[in-house]
Design a protein around this motif. Structure first.
Motif, mmCIF file in Angstrom:
data_model
loop_
_atom_site.group_PDB
_atom_site.id
_atom_site.type_symbol
_atom_site.label_atom_id
_atom_site.label_comp_id
_atom_site.label_asym_id
_atom_site.label_seq_id
_atom_site.Cartn_x
_atom_site.Cartn_y
_atom_site.Cartn_z
ATOM 1 N N GLN A 12 -0.018 -8.594 8.512
ATOM 2 C CA GLN A 12 -1.117 -8.271 8.968
ATOM 3 C C GLN A 12 -1.512 -6.706 9.304
ATOM 4 O O GLN A 12 -2.783 -6.478 9.833
ATOM 5 N N SER A 13 -0.450 -5.968 9.116
ATOM 6 C CA SER A 13 -0.708 -4.607 9.293
ATOM 7 C C SER A 13 -1.975 -3.842 8.784
ATOM 8 O O SER A 13 -2.142 -3.993 7.260
ATOM 9 N N PRO A 14 -2.769 -3.334 9.538
ATOM 10 C CA PRO A 14 -3.953 -2.416 8.971
ATOM 11 C C PRO A 14 -3.780 -1.228 8.252
ATOM 12 O O PRO A 14 -4.480 -0.750 7.497
ATOM 13 N N VAL A 15 -2.505 -0.776 8.520
ATOM 14 C CA VAL A 15 -2.093 0.530 7.879
ATOM 15 C C VAL A 15 -0.460 0.305 7.203
ATOM 16 O O VAL A 15 0.182 -0.660 7.344
ATOM 17 N N PRO A 16 -0.149 1.196 6.320
ATOM 18 C CA PRO A 16 1.160 0.713 5.676
ATOM 19 C C PRO A 16 2.348 0.944 6.616
ATOM 20 O O PRO A 16 2.353 1.491 7.701
ATOM 21 N N LEU A 17 3.237 -0.192 6.623
ATOM 22 C CA LEU A 17 4.324 -0.510 7.366
ATOM 23 C C LEU A 17 5.619 -0.407 6.709
ATOM 24 O O LEU A 17 5.812 -0.754 5.732
ATOM 25 N N ILE A 18 6.545 0.407 7.372
ATOM 26 C CA ILE A 18 7.848 0.520 6.618
ATOM 27 C C ILE A 18 9.015 0.041 7.498
ATOM 28 O O ILE A 18 8.999 0.061 8.712
ATOM 29 N N ARG A 25 0.724 -1.162 -0.093
ATOM 30 C CA ARG A 25 -0.051 -0.081 0.119
ATOM 31 C C ARG A 25 0.945 1.565 0.032
ATOM 32 O O ARG A 25 2.064 1.339 0.586
ATOM 33 N N PRO A 26 0.337 2.377 -0.574
ATOM 34 C CA PRO A 26 1.103 3.481 -0.555
ATOM 35 C C PRO A 26 1.002 4.374 0.775
ATOM 36 O O PRO A 26 -0.144 4.123 1.356
ATOM 37 N N LEU A 27 2.178 4.869 0.997
ATOM 38 C CA LEU A 27 2.007 5.941 2.419
ATOM 39 C C LEU A 27 0.978 7.009 2.411
ATOM 40 O O LEU A 27 0.957 7.487 1.419
ATOM 41 N N ALA A 28 0.653 7.401 3.321
ATOM 42 C CA ALA A 28 -0.274 8.427 3.510
ATOM 43 C C ALA A 28 0.479 9.671 3.246
ATOM 44 O O ALA A 28 1.552 9.962 3.799
ATOM 45 N N ALA A 29 0.213 10.745 2.441
ATOM 46 C CA ALA A 29 0.772 11.901 2.241
ATOM 47 C C ALA A 29 1.088 12.859 3.637
ATOM 48 O O ALA A 29 1.953 13.164 3.645
ATOM 49 N N LEU A 30 0.141 12.707 4.433
ATOM 50 C CA LEU A 30 0.222 13.401 5.704
ATOM 51 C C LEU A 30 -0.193 12.780 6.908
ATOM 52 O O LEU A 30 -1.530 12.801 7.163
ATOM 53 N N PRO A 31 0.235 11.522 7.449
ATOM 54 C CA PRO A 31 -0.254 10.799 8.521
ATOM 55 C C PRO A 31 -0.648 11.703 9.687
ATOM 56 O O PRO A 31 0.050 12.695 9.996
ATOM 57 N N ARG A 32 -1.722 11.126 10.130
ATOM 58 C CA ARG A 32 -2.273 11.882 11.475
ATOM 59 C C ARG A 32 -1.440 11.466 12.652
ATOM 60 O O ARG A 32 -1.374 12.122 13.697
#
Length: 443
Positions: free
Chosen positions: A247-253, A137-144
């Protein structure tokens, strides 16, 4: 030498450079990355910092090149005759057409078993689709909010926090500490990741010491650790960690080790960073960039508002002018009415002139048209009279024919109906003759 058994199939003729590139691509797809164990011979270090040597055993040898970036990471000085294990990529040096191994990591022999286990697990998980680019998945441009899993005493945490404070000091960060080395490290990493996953899904802190006050929404997770040997990084090659990463629900680096270090977690993560600092930089655009964007948007908004104000003021000025001099408006309206009246009078006169001209033309042409009509009717009447005269029975009688009628006045056209002694009357062109049938004859 170019003939084939099937003359219809022509053997391709390669350009030398193209053939070298094709061989290099085949090696890349079939073998890389590759690990080799052998004895160093002909080792040399160029002025550029690149190292060149041959790796051999009793059955063969292969030329190797180790570029300065990788050579600087060595913790020992290689020398001829030393048994080593190297990891790298096979390629073709196109200038000479030589097969060579680009070495990215080197260590003294003894760690080969771990690398073989790494390759076996890598092949297994790759076959299951855990490395599939389609699931990245792509990273969010501005993560909260940003979550971090690492050891709280590691230098990697300091590097990440320093980069985040420099680039995005406004974005909250949640740290979930974990062991990153040793036998207990895989379980500790999985537990820390599971906590962050729940936090990302629920939007609240699971432990009071994880964040100050309400935890922020987590839009990205950093799994980081500093460099080390393959044993030091082995926790990130654990199958449990790999399955937990996907299993990460959000992008993981994943930012584990140095640029030349690769772990199973790197392949499973949505994105691999060469270092922990690079992982922080990937997830956080510099604050100055966003401030510049905001300033640009503010300038555009101010320009738009000013244009709207200027347009409204201009319309207000025009309305004030009309209200301030109503006589001028009335004069313009009267002038417009006068122009319309003039146009209407001109149009009526033009229409009347056209009607008068058409009437005169009709009056001048009427006698001629009547004469032509009468002449056409006279000619038609003469034609009809001629046709009627041609059909007159009197004309037929004048040619010597006669009309026979019986005593009842019926025309006789067939001798079969006559008997001897019947009285008949013959009508001639001039006069009539009474006849008696002597003997009927049939033709």
């Amino acid at each position: 030498m170019f003939e084939t058994e099937n003359p219809g199939l022509a053997r391709p003729v390669w350009q030398v450079g193209a053939l070298c590139r094709a061989i290099a691509d085949a090696l890349q797809a079939r073998f890389n990355p590759v690990a080799v164990r052998g004895e160093i011979t002909g080792f040399s270090r160029a002025a550029s910092g690149h190292c060149y040597f041959t790796l051999k055993d009793r059955d063969g040898q292969i030329r190797c090149a180790m570029f300065r970036r990788a050579a600087q990471q060595l913790d020992f000085a290689p020398r001829d005759g030393e048994l080593v294990e190297v990891a790298g990529k096979l390629g073709v040096y196109e200038a000479r057409g030589d097969l060579q191994l680009i070495v990215e990591d080197m260590r003294r022999a003894g760690q080969g078993a771990l690398f073989e286990e790494f390759l076996r697990l890598k092949a297994k998980l790759e076959a299951e689709g855990l490395f599939d680019p389609a699931r990245k998945r792509p990273l969010a441009a501005l993560p909260r909010g940003i979550g971090i899993v690492t050891s709280p005493g590691a230098a990697a945490l300091h590097d990440v926090v320093t980069a985040l404070r420099r680039r995005v000091p406004h974005i909250p960060v949640v740290l979930v500490p974990a062991l990153v080395q040793g036998a207990q490290a895989p379980a500790s990493i999985c537990e820390a990741l599971s906590k962050l996953y729940l936090l990302a899904q629920q939007g609240r802190a699971l432990e009071p010491d994880l964040a100050l006050g309400d935890a922020p929404p987590i839009d990205a997770i950093l799994l980081v650790r500093g460099g080390g040997s393959i044993e030091d990084l082995w926790a990130f090659n654990d199958e449990r960690v790999a399955r937990m990463v996907v299993q990460s629900p959000v992008p993981l680096i994943s930012g584990v080790g140095h640029e030349t270090d690769f772990t199973i977690a790197d392949f499973c993560a949505d994105l691999r960073a060469p270092t922990p600092t690079a992982a922080a930089e990937l997830v956080a655009q510099p604050r100055e960039v966003w401030l510049g964007v905001l300033q640009l948007l503010a300038d555009r908004l101010a320009d738009s508002v000013q244009r709207q104000i200027d347009q409204r003021l201009q319309r207000l000025d025009m309305a004030a002018q009309r209200l301030g001099r109503p006589s001028g408006l009335a004069a313009r309206q009267q002038l417009q009415l006068a122009r319309l009246a003039q146009r209407m009078r001109h149009a009526v006169l033009l229409k009347l002139q056209r009607f008068a001209h058409d009437q005169q033309a009709l009056q001048a042409d009427l006698p001629r048209k009547l004469a032509q009509g009468l002449q056409r009717h006279d000619q038609r009447l003469e034609q009809l009279a001629l046709r009627l005269a041609l059909l007159d029975p009197q004309r037929v009688l004048e040619r010597g024919y006669a009309v026979l009628t019986d005593d009842q006045g019926h025309t006789v056209a067939d001798a079969a109906g006559l008997r001897t002694g019947d009285a008949l009357r013959a009508t001639l062109a001039r006069g009539q003759v009474d006849l008696t049938v002597a003997q009927p004859r049939l033709l």
